[in-house]
Write an enzyme that holds these catalytic residues in place. Structure first.
Site, short mmCIF file in Angstrom:
data_model
loop_
_atom_site.label_atom_id
_atom_site.label_comp_id
_atom_site.label_asym_id
_atom_site.label_seq_id
_atom_site.Cartn_x
_atom_site.Cartn_y
_atom_site.Cartn_z
N ARG A 44 12.67 6.97 0.08
CA ARG A 44 11.60 7.71 -0.22
C ARG A 44 12.94 9.00 -0.47
O ARG A 44 13.92 8.42 -0.68
CB ARG A 44 11.00 8.09 1.62
CG ARG A 44 9.73 7.27 1.79
CD ARG A 44 9.27 7.53 2.84
NE ARG A 44 8.88 9.06 2.23
CZ ARG A 44 8.99 10.55 3.20
NH1 ARG A 44 9.12 10.40 5.14
NH2 ARG A 44 8.50 11.44 3.19
N CYS B 151 -2.33 6.60 3.23
CA CYS B 151 -1.11 5.77 2.90
C CYS B 151 -0.89 4.71 3.50
O CYS B 151 -0.09 4.14 3.33
CB CYS B 151 -0.36 6.97 3.11
SG CYS B 151 -0.41 8.14 2.25
N LYS C 237 -2.98 14.02 -5.13
CA LYS C 237 -2.61 12.80 -4.05
C LYS C 237 -2.12 12.61 -3.18
O LYS C 237 -2.02 12.33 -2.39
CB LYS C 237 -1.94 12.07 -5.36
CG LYS C 237 -0.92 11.86 -5.01
CD LYS C 237 0.35 10.87 -6.31
CE LYS C 237 1.99 11.11 -5.63
NZ LYS C 237 2.78 9.74 -6.99
N ASP C 238 -1.53 14.25 -2.56
CA ASP C 238 -1.20 13.89 -0.92
C ASP C 238 -2.08 14.73 -0.07
O ASP C 238 -1.93 15.43 0.82
CB ASP C 238 0.15 15.05 -0.70
CG ASP C 238 1.57 14.48 -1.76
OD1 ASP C 238 1.56 12.95 -1.84
OD2 ASP C 238 2.06 15.10 -2.37
N ARG D 285 16.54 9.78 -5.42
CA ARG D 285 15.39 8.08 -5.86
C ARG D 285 16.16 7.44 -6.98
O ARG D 285 17.17 6.43 -6.95
CB ARG D 285 13.89 8.30 -5.98
CG ARG D 285 13.61 8.19 -4.34
CD ARG D 285 12.25 8.29 -5.21
NE ARG D 285 10.86 8.31 -4.01
CZ ARG D 285 9.94 9.06 -4.51
NH1 ARG D 285 9.05 7.42 -5.01
NH2 ARG D 285 8.62 9.45 -4.13
N ARG E 132 0.58 1.06 -2.41
CA ARG E 132 -0.10 0.57 -3.48
C ARG E 132 1.38 0.20 -5.11
O ARG E 132 0.85 -0.42 -5.47
CB ARG E 132 -0.45 2.38 -4.12
CG ARG E 132 -1.18 2.67 -6.02
CD ARG E 132 -1.15 3.34 -6.87
NE ARG E 132 -0.14 4.13 -6.33
CZ ARG E 132 -0.09 3.52 -8.13
NH1 ARG E 132 -0.04 3.46 -9.05
NH2 ARG E 132 1.51 4.96 -7.89
N ARG E 133 2.17 0.91 -4.63
CA ARG E 133 2.99 0.75 -5.51
C ARG E 133 3.93 -0.91 -5.26
O ARG E 133 3.96 -1.82 -6.07
CB ARG E 133 4.43 1.43 -6.09
CG ARG E 133 3.78 2.51 -6.80
CD ARG E 133 4.64 3.67 -7.10
NE ARG E 133 4.80 4.67 -7.91
CZ ARG E 133 4.80 5.58 -7.90
NH1 ARG E 133 5.73 6.75 -6.71
NH2 ARG E 133 4.66 7.39 -8.06
#
Length: 309
Positions: free
Chosen positions: A153, A246, A87-88, A159, A135-136
């Site tokens: 981040r 992103c 996904k990166d 987190r 997205r979230r």
């Protein structure tokens, strides 16, 4: 014959190291001679994305922040292969490099953490959800426009520590990473795709090599999971069609049942109030075409300035 040691390039976060170690273990299982001391070397590199912690990825420049230094190490010979969270990885790779294998995909869903112990629907109005991912953020606000988003981040441990410190009331993390780190015990709820559609290629690990390195290609060939390759190919084809980054809330999930491929896509505005959906079904062999077609359908519906930061 490959010259040893075989060097695996990776970021230095606990999750990246866990993925590199999984790759090493799978290589040894496929090629017992690589179990010899010194046969495999893990090369830890700090990426731009690891250094920039005071801004969101969208503000800092997007996906390539986590891959650039690893790819430079492939080019200059410090690494023979690089292990990435797919996904990166940008959809356009540098000339001379390719993703040559995918490990079996972990669960792509998102995990939810709340100090109150409930799910997303149980948060009180005005509660603060910590996430730096657009997205979230967009999907949280689609469902709960009464909530407040705080850009959060850092790695998984960072987190969760901020959640514990009361800086936010809830946060979201990829279930795949939590499983690889053995941290699933703290999850409050797992969000189904109908609630929170995952990021493109979430839960998938890709192995990047130099295109002309046939020896390394042969070593990693037994590690490739065909099902994961098909699913990720469909999702990344969609992303390429949308020119997504992103800076764009794009969510997608491809599922494979035998030869039947099912792709779901959702593109949202940052505030979650404009939502565009597409769905495709076809055969595994049509993965690229299905993704591109779904992307074209959505792109035709979007306002001209929709992807402008």
């Amino acid at each position: 014959m490959t010259t040893l040691p075989l060097r695996i390039g990776t970021r230095g976060s606990p999750l990246a190291l866990a993925q590199a170690h999984e790759t090493r273990d799978r290589l040894i299982a496929a090629h017992p001679h690589l179990a010899a001391p010194g046969a495999i070397e893990i090369v830890v590199l700090k990426t731009t994305g690891d250094r920039i912690l005071d801004r969101t990825l969208a503000e800092a420049g997007g996906k390539g922040l986590f891959t650039k230094e690893l790819e430079e190490a492939l080019f200059d010979g410090r690494a023979d292969l690089a292990v990435h969270s797919m996904k990166d990885v940008p959809t356009q790779l540098p000339d001379g490099l390719e993703i040559a294998a995918f490990l079996p995909r972990e669960d792509p869903r998102d995990a939810f953490f709340s100090r109150s112990g409930g799910g997303l629907a149980d948060l009180p109005a005005g509660a603060v959800v910590g996430t730096a991912g657009l997205r979230r953020q967009a999907q949280v606000l689609e469902l709960r426009p009464d909530l407040t988003i705080f850009p959060l981040r850092g790695n998984v441990q960072t987190r969760l520590s901020k959640l514990d410190a009361g800086e936010v009331d809830a946060t979201l993390l990829a279930l795949a990473g939590l499983r690889r780190l053995g941290l699933t015990g703290r999850i409050t709820a797992v969000l189904e795709p109908e609630t929170m559609l995952p990021a493109v290629a979430q839960g998938a690990i890709g192995i990047e090599i130099r295109s002309g390195d046939d020896a390394t290609r042969a070593l990693i060939a037994p590690l490739n999971c065909p099902e994961t390759a098909i699913r990720v190919t469909a999702e990344r084809s969609l992303l390429a069609a949308l020119d997504g980054s992103c800076r764009t809330p794009i969510a997608a999930l491809a599922l494979l049942d035998g030869d039947a491929l099912h792709l779901r896509v959702k593109v949202l505005s940052n505030d979650g109030q404009r939502v565009f959906r597409a769905e495709r079904r076809g055969s595994a062999a049509e993965a690229v075409a299905l993704g591109a077609d779904a992307g074209a359908e959505i792109k035709a519906q979007l306002p001209p300035d929709f992807f402008t930061p």
